[in-house]
Design a protein around this motif. Sequence first.
Motif, PDB file in Angstrom:
ATOM      1  N   ALA A   1       0.833  -1.206   0.000  1.00 39.95           N
ATOM      2  CA  ALA A   1       0.000   0.000   0.000  1.00 39.95           C
ATOM      3  C   ALA A   1       0.866   1.253   0.000  1.00 39.95           C
ATOM      4  CB  ALA A   1      -0.931  -0.003   1.207  1.00 39.95           C
ATOM      5  N   GLU A   2       1.932   1.226   0.773  1.00 42.89           N
ATOM      6  CA  GLU A   2       2.839   2.369   0.820  1.00 42.89           C
ATOM      7  C   GLU A   2       3.552   2.569  -0.513  1.00 42.89           C
ATOM      8  OE1 GLU A   2       5.248   1.437   4.185  1.00 42.89           O
ATOM      9  OE2 GLU A   2       3.732   2.076   5.641  1.00 42.89           O
ATOM     10  N   GLU A   3       3.863   1.465  -1.197  1.00 41.13           N
ATOM     11  CA  GLU A   3       4.480   1.566  -2.526  1.00 41.13           C
ATOM     12  C   GLU A   3       3.514   2.216  -3.518  1.00 41.13           C
ATOM     13  OE1 GLU A   3       7.529   0.887  -3.920  1.00 41.13           O
ATOM     14  OE2 GLU A   3       8.147   0.830  -1.823  1.00 41.13           O
ATOM     15  N   ILE A   4       2.247   1.830  -3.441  1.00 39.23           N
ATOM     16  CA  ILE A   4       1.228   2.429  -4.315  1.00 39.23           C
ATOM     17  C   ILE A   4       1.103   3.917  -4.022  1.00 39.23           C
ATOM     18  CG2 ILE A   4      -1.247   2.465  -4.851  1.00 39.23           C
ATOM     19  CD1 ILE A   4      -1.231  -0.590  -4.346  1.00 39.23           C
ATOM     20  N   GLU A   5       1.113   4.264  -2.740  1.00 42.49           N
ATOM     21  CA  GLU A   5       1.053   5.676  -2.362  1.00 42.49           C
ATOM     22  C   GLU A   5       2.232   6.456  -2.931  1.00 42.49           C
ATOM     23  OE1 GLU A   5      -1.281   5.225   1.943  1.00 42.49           O
ATOM     24  OE2 GLU A   5       0.854   5.720   1.873  1.00 42.49           O
ATOM     25  N   LYS A   6       3.414   5.845  -2.901  1.00 42.14           N
ATOM     26  CA  LYS A   6       4.620   6.515  -3.425  1.00 42.14           C
ATOM     27  C   LYS A   6       4.498   6.746  -4.928  1.00 42.14           C
ATOM     28  CE  LYS A   6       8.948   8.001  -3.267  1.00 42.14           C
ATOM     29  NZ  LYS A   6       9.253   8.127  -4.692  1.00 42.14           N
ATOM     30  N   ILE A   7       4.021   5.746  -5.650  1.00 38.57           N
ATOM     31  CA  ILE A   7       3.821   5.897  -7.095  1.00 38.57           C
ATOM     32  C   ILE A   7       2.865   7.048  -7.372  1.00 38.57           C
ATOM     33  CG2 ILE A   7       2.834   4.806  -9.154  1.00 38.57           C
ATOM     34  CD1 ILE A   7       3.810   2.102  -7.973  1.00 38.57           C
ATOM     35  N   ALA A   8       1.763   7.087  -6.626  1.00 41.95           N
ATOM     36  CA  ALA A   8       0.772   8.146  -6.807  1.00 41.95           C
ATOM     37  C   ALA A   8       1.341   9.512  -6.464  1.00 41.95           C
ATOM     38  CB  ALA A   8      -0.463   7.858  -5.948  1.00 41.95           C
ATOM     39  N   GLN A   9       2.104   9.586  -5.370  1.00 47.86           N
ATOM     40  CA  GLN A   9       2.683  10.857  -4.954  1.00 47.86           C
ATOM     41  C   GLN A   9       3.651  11.400  -5.998  1.00 47.86           C
ATOM     42  OE1 GLN A   9       4.212   9.732  -1.133  1.00 47.86           O
ATOM     43  NE2 GLN A   9       2.175   9.734  -0.179  1.00 47.86           N
ATOM     44  N   ASP A  10       4.357  10.503  -6.676  1.00 47.58           N
ATOM     45  CA  ASP A  10       5.264  10.930  -7.747  1.00 47.58           C
ATOM     46  C   ASP A  10       4.487  11.542  -8.916  1.00 47.58           C
ATOM     47  OD1 ASP A  10       7.444  10.084  -6.304  1.00 47.58           O
ATOM     48  OD2 ASP A  10       7.643   8.174  -7.350  1.00 47.58           O
ATOM     49  N   GLU A  11       3.191  11.220  -8.990  1.00 48.11           N
ATOM     50  CA  GLU A  11       2.314  11.776 -10.029  1.00 48.11           C
ATOM     51  C   GLU A  11       1.575  13.014  -9.531  1.00 48.11           C
ATOM     52  OE1 GLU A  11       2.147  10.374 -13.092  1.00 48.11           O
ATOM     53  OE2 GLU A  11       3.579   8.840 -12.472  1.00 48.11           O
ATOM     54  N   GLY A  12       1.844  13.426  -8.288  1.00 43.88           N
ATOM     55  CA  GLY A  12       1.149  14.577  -7.722  1.00 43.88           C
ATOM     56  C   GLY A  12      -0.174  14.241  -7.074  1.00 43.88           C
ATOM     57  N   LEU A  13      -0.422  12.948  -6.839  1.00 42.84           N
ATOM     58  CA  LEU A  13      -1.669  12.504  -6.211  1.00 42.84           C
ATOM     59  C   LEU A  13      -1.370  12.073  -4.779  1.00 42.84           C
ATOM     60  CD1 LEU A  13      -3.030  10.278  -9.131  1.00 42.84           C
ATOM     61  CD2 LEU A  13      -3.600  12.677  -8.659  1.00 42.84           C
ATOM     62  N   ASN A  14      -1.853  12.822  -3.824  1.00 46.71           N
ATOM     63  CA  ASN A  14      -1.538  12.538  -2.422  1.00 46.71           C
ATOM     64  C   ASN A  14      -2.557  11.562  -1.820  1.00 46.71           C
ATOM     65  OD1 ASN A  14       0.751  14.305  -2.232  1.00 46.71           O
ATOM     66  ND2 ASN A  14      -0.685  16.010  -2.295  1.00 46.71           N
ATOM     67  N   ILE A  15      -2.486  10.322  -2.264  1.00 48.90           N
ATOM     68  CA  ILE A  15      -3.474   9.359  -1.810  1.00 48.90           C
ATOM     69  C   ILE A  15      -3.066   8.738  -0.473  1.00 48.90           C
ATOM     70  CG2 ILE A  15      -3.965   8.845  -4.235  1.00 48.90           C
ATOM     71  CD1 ILE A  15      -2.885   6.023  -3.762  1.00 48.90           C
ATOM     72  N   ASN A  16      -4.084   8.303   0.255  1.00 48.24           N
ATOM     73  CA  ASN A  16      -3.885   7.585   1.513  1.00 48.24           C
ATOM     74  C   ASN A  16      -4.568   6.225   1.366  1.00 48.24           C
ATOM     75  OD1 ASN A  16      -3.594   6.650   4.094  1.00 48.24           O
ATOM     76  ND2 ASN A  16      -4.949   8.155   5.046  1.00 48.24           N
TER      77      ASN A  16
END
Length: 218
Positions: free
Chosen positions: A69-84
């Motif tokens: 889940a944290e890896e998915i969050e990191k991928i999203a954050q690199d795209e500018g999506l601050n998901i939790n």
Amino acid sequence: MKILYLSDFNCPYSYIGLNRIKNVCLELDLDVKWEMRAFELEPDADNFKAVDRFAIKNGLSIKDALKEAEEIEKIAQDEGLNINYKDLTINSSKDAHRLVKYVQDKYPEISQKLVFKIFEANFNKNENISNHDVLLSLSASCGLDEKEISEFLESDSLKIEVFLDMDEAISNGITAIPYYFLEHDNERLTVPGVFEKESFKIAFEDLISGEIRNKTFV
């Protein structure tokens, strides 16, 4: 250009992939007609913990599921999506899909704005997207009439269409999402899954130029 895509509001990769495609379209200044088709991953979801569900589906321990889940969050954050994602509670996306279908039909010019609002509410803010008050608030933020949307949500309208979207997809061999169909000048490119933004951009450029006929994009 038309972009038809199969997606679900409970799928983080659907959010990430759509964001990448949106950004490519902005960079290339493309005039796009969007159409979302429903593919419910959790049609019976009712307050499921996303990490618990991820662990069960993938045969992982909770500890390993949290890492994923944290890896998915990191991928999203690199795209500018601050998901939790690790704190997400999964609820049914059926009414959200119904709402998008209704808006795509009646107000297509704001349908994509609503789609991103729903993704953001679910993944960034961890709001319950099966709750009609949440959907009404998101609709109002897009300029839609709350009374009209409330009456629609309280009806059974478009429920069967949501089911038929997924049934058609499965009958055509599609078992995973996201899944994209890019259409331009009578050419159609199928993109099965999330690719890097640069790969999406190359695919769009080749489709527009006609070079896609000489390539296989997988």
